[in-house]
Design a protein around this motif. Structure first.
Motif, PDB file in Angstrom:
ATOM      1  N   LYS A 170     -39.714 -23.194  25.772  1.00 45.59           N
ATOM      2  CA  LYS A 170     -38.734 -23.032  26.764  1.00 45.59           C
ATOM      3  C   LYS A 170     -38.234 -24.667  26.109  1.00 45.59           C
ATOM      4  O   LYS A 170     -36.855 -25.314  25.848  1.00 45.59           O
ATOM      5  CB  LYS A 170     -39.117 -22.611  27.997  1.00 45.59           C
ATOM      6  N   ASN A 230     -31.267 -10.597  29.085  1.00 48.22           N
ATOM      7  CA  ASN A 230     -32.051 -10.102  28.367  1.00 48.22           C
ATOM      8  C   ASN A 230     -32.308  -8.672  28.352  1.00 48.22           C
ATOM      9  O   ASN A 230     -32.911  -7.687  27.690  1.00 48.22           O
ATOM     10  CB  ASN A 230     -33.699 -10.555  28.478  1.00 48.22           C
ATOM     11  N   GLN A 270     -27.616  -7.754  19.568  1.00 50.25           N
ATOM     12  CA  GLN A 270     -26.718  -7.357  21.626  1.00 50.25           C
ATOM     13  C   GLN A 270     -25.665  -7.908  21.398  1.00 50.25           C
ATOM     14  O   GLN A 270     -24.623  -9.058  20.805  1.00 50.25           O
ATOM     15  CB  GLN A 270     -27.943  -8.831  21.628  1.00 50.25           C
ATOM     16  N   LYS A 325     -34.731 -19.688  18.073  1.00 56.84           N
ATOM     17  CA  LYS A 325     -36.216 -20.068  18.358  1.00 56.84           C
ATOM     18  C   LYS A 325     -36.984 -20.227  17.512  1.00 56.84           C
ATOM     19  O   LYS A 325     -37.601 -20.346  17.782  1.00 56.84           O
ATOM     20  CB  LYS A 325     -35.716 -19.799  19.612  1.00 56.84           C
ATOM     21  N   ASP A 352     -40.058 -16.582  22.553  1.00 58.50           N
ATOM     22  CA  ASP A 352     -40.870 -18.298  22.840  1.00 58.50           C
ATOM     23  C   ASP A 352     -42.161 -18.107  23.196  1.00 58.50           C
ATOM     24  O   ASP A 352     -42.910 -19.495  23.214  1.00 58.50           O
ATOM     25  CB  ASP A 352     -40.231 -19.080  23.804  1.00 58.50           C
ATOM     26  N   ALA A 406     -34.946 -11.387  20.379  1.00 58.67           N
ATOM     27  CA  ALA A 406     -34.560 -12.812  19.940  1.00 58.67           C
ATOM     28  C   ALA A 406     -33.170 -13.210  20.371  1.00 58.67           C
ATOM     29  O   ALA A 406     -32.800 -13.661  18.910  1.00 58.67           O
ATOM     30  CB  ALA A 406     -35.130 -13.246  18.826  1.00 58.67           C
ATOM     31  N   GLY A 416     -31.351 -20.005  23.392  1.00 62.92           N
ATOM     32  CA  GLY A 416     -32.701 -21.666  23.802  1.00 62.92           C
ATOM     33  C   GLY A 416     -32.094 -22.643  23.987  1.00 62.92           C
ATOM     34  O   GLY A 416     -32.466 -23.887  22.736  1.00 62.92           O
ATOM     35  N   GLY A 432     -31.191 -14.696  22.390  1.00 61.63           N
ATOM     36  CA  GLY A 432     -31.825 -16.092  23.608  1.00 61.63           C
ATOM     37  C   GLY A 432     -30.663 -17.509  22.551  1.00 61.63           C
ATOM     38  O   GLY A 432     -30.947 -16.812  21.431  1.00 61.63           O
TER      39      GLY A 432
END
Ligand code: UTP
Length: 410
Positions: A388, A207, A180, A112, A237, A99, A103, A101
């Motif tokens: 998405k 990722n 991350q 997200k 997602d 999680a 988004g 990203g």
């Protein structure tokens, strides 16, 4: 000891990035220190790769990789499930939620997972995922460690949201957050963008950054202590996906594969999904835009399309292999993106069109380092509802429709 201005200048000069200090004199002492800290931790060596992007994307020889299809899975469902359940009950399986990203396509400022897809009640994306995992926890009567990857950009929001909602019923001591790593974003010449006068533009490093980040967070200690041998990574997602699915785990174990990949049958030969394949004889993923006409029309021995199973970002990795892999480094992907940045006058612009590069590691390169992969077919309507966009394909609307079809009240 924190980096000094002199050291920062030296580092920037080495990589041709001196412009990063353009507004240094206008910053408060705290902002100056924050910028110096950021310069210290940013890996600038990777940015030079943008000068030879083409070389980075060279691929080997792509050939088909057969998937384990529904019929075969059904024939062995009980045996696979039993093996998978055993692994879960003995604590050998953990789950990793990716999680980190941005988004951006969904267009919400929040992470997200905080998106509410309910209509008559609140139902958050995070809640859907935890509910799905809980169903396995209940039937195995065993808690499963859940590792959640966030990024610098959404860590605070994610952790406080989940805490506030009491982890939607999940046991707190089985949840482990980690951040991350970030990578700088640049213009087309590899020059770092600023997103504020005292901040380099950064984004999560892709990722494929998950395992190194998990390791750097010190979580391998937990993994070894708890005896976790397999990690099921999954995207934030897809609200319908089964996580730590005993049948899937059992199939990968029984077939003695290094990695398992949940896949869905493509809905059209040109559907925009990556497809499991072999590349120079090793498992890999061929992106939809890399599929030649010849590959699109190729058939397997049953006359079905040979490149017919799309990945849904739900993989089962063996911890021992991941640890070997982390010793080496993953190839870099340089991706064109829209990057908010300061213009010549120092004003923030949010571009409508791509204006530079982000530097990412991808999961597909991790798979490519392994010897064997089991693509495991799942029923699309039951396990694949990615969010998405806000409308249209792979959207809140399409996911809602699928949730309702699967008996979830919205
Ligand atoms: P996507 O490729 O859809 O990227 O991520 P995204 O950043 O979430 O969305 P857009 O492209 O900006 O709209 C697929 C999954 O991988 C995770 C995402 O959170 C999502 O679960 N991911 C992606 C990371 O965890 N880190 C990354 O650096 C990139």
């Amino acid at each position: 000891m924190a980096m000094t201005l002199e050291q920062a200048k030296e580092k920037l000069a080495r990589y041709g990035q001196e412009h990063v200090l353009k507004y240094f004199g206008e910053l408060s002492p705290e902002e100056q220190q924050e910028l110096l800290d950021q310069i210290e931790v940013t890996d600038m060596g990777i940015l030079e790769a943008c000068g030879h992007r083409e070389e980075l994307v060279q691929r080997g020889v792509i050939t088909p990789l057969a998937a384990m299809q529904l019929e075969e899975i059904e024939a062995h469902r009980d045996a696979f499930t039993e093996t998978g359940m055993e692994a879960i009950r003995s604590g050998k399986a953990g789950a990793v939620l990716l999680a980190g990203g941005m988004g951006t396509r969904l267009g919400s400022e929040d992470p997200k997972g905080m998106y509410n897809i309910g209509i008559t009640r609140k139902l958050y994306i995070f809640e859907c995922l935890i509910n799905n995992l809980m169903s396995v926890v209940r039937s195995a009567d065993t808690w499963i460690h859940l590792f959640i990857m966030t990024s610098e950009k959404n860590h605070e929001a994610t952790t406080s949201f989940l805490k506030e909602h009491q982890y939607f019923g999940y046991r707190e001591e089985y949840i482990h957050f980690f951040k991350q790593a970030m990578a700088a974003a640049t213009d087309y010449n590899g020059k770092i963008y600023l997103e504020e006068k005292g901040r380099i533009s950064t984004s999560p490093n892709g990722n494929g950054g998950w395992f190194v980040s998990l390791k750097n967070a010190g979580l391998m200690e937990t993994i070894h202590r708890e005896g976790i041998e397999w990690l099921n990574i999954f995207a934030v997602d897809n609200v319908l996906q089964r996580i730590a699915d005993p049948c899937f785990i059992g199939a990968v174990l029984k077939r003695d594969c290094a990695v398992g990949a949940k896949v869905v049958r493509k809905n059209a030969p040109d559907e925009k999904v990556g497809v499991m394949c072999l590349e120079d004889g090793k498992p890999s993923i061929v992106e939809y835009y890399e599929l030649s006409d010849e590959m699109r029309d190729a058939k397997d021995e049953n006359g079905d399309p040979a490149y017919n199973f799309g990945v849904i970002l739900n993989y089962l990795f063996r911890v021992a292999d991941l640890e070997k892999m982390a010793a080496g480094s993953l190839p870099l992907h340089i991706v064109e993106k829209k990057i908010p940045c300061l213009d010549e006058e120092g004003k923030l612009v949010k571009p409508e069109e791509p204006n530079g590069y982000k530097y990412e590691n991808l999961v597909l390169d991790m798979i490519h380092q392994l010897d064997s992969c089991l693509p495991f077919e799942v029923v699309r309507e039951k396990e694949f509802a990615p969010i998405k966009n806000s409308t249209g394909v792979d959207s809140v609307e399409s996911a809602r429709e699928l949730l309702v079809k699967n008996g979830i009240t919205l």
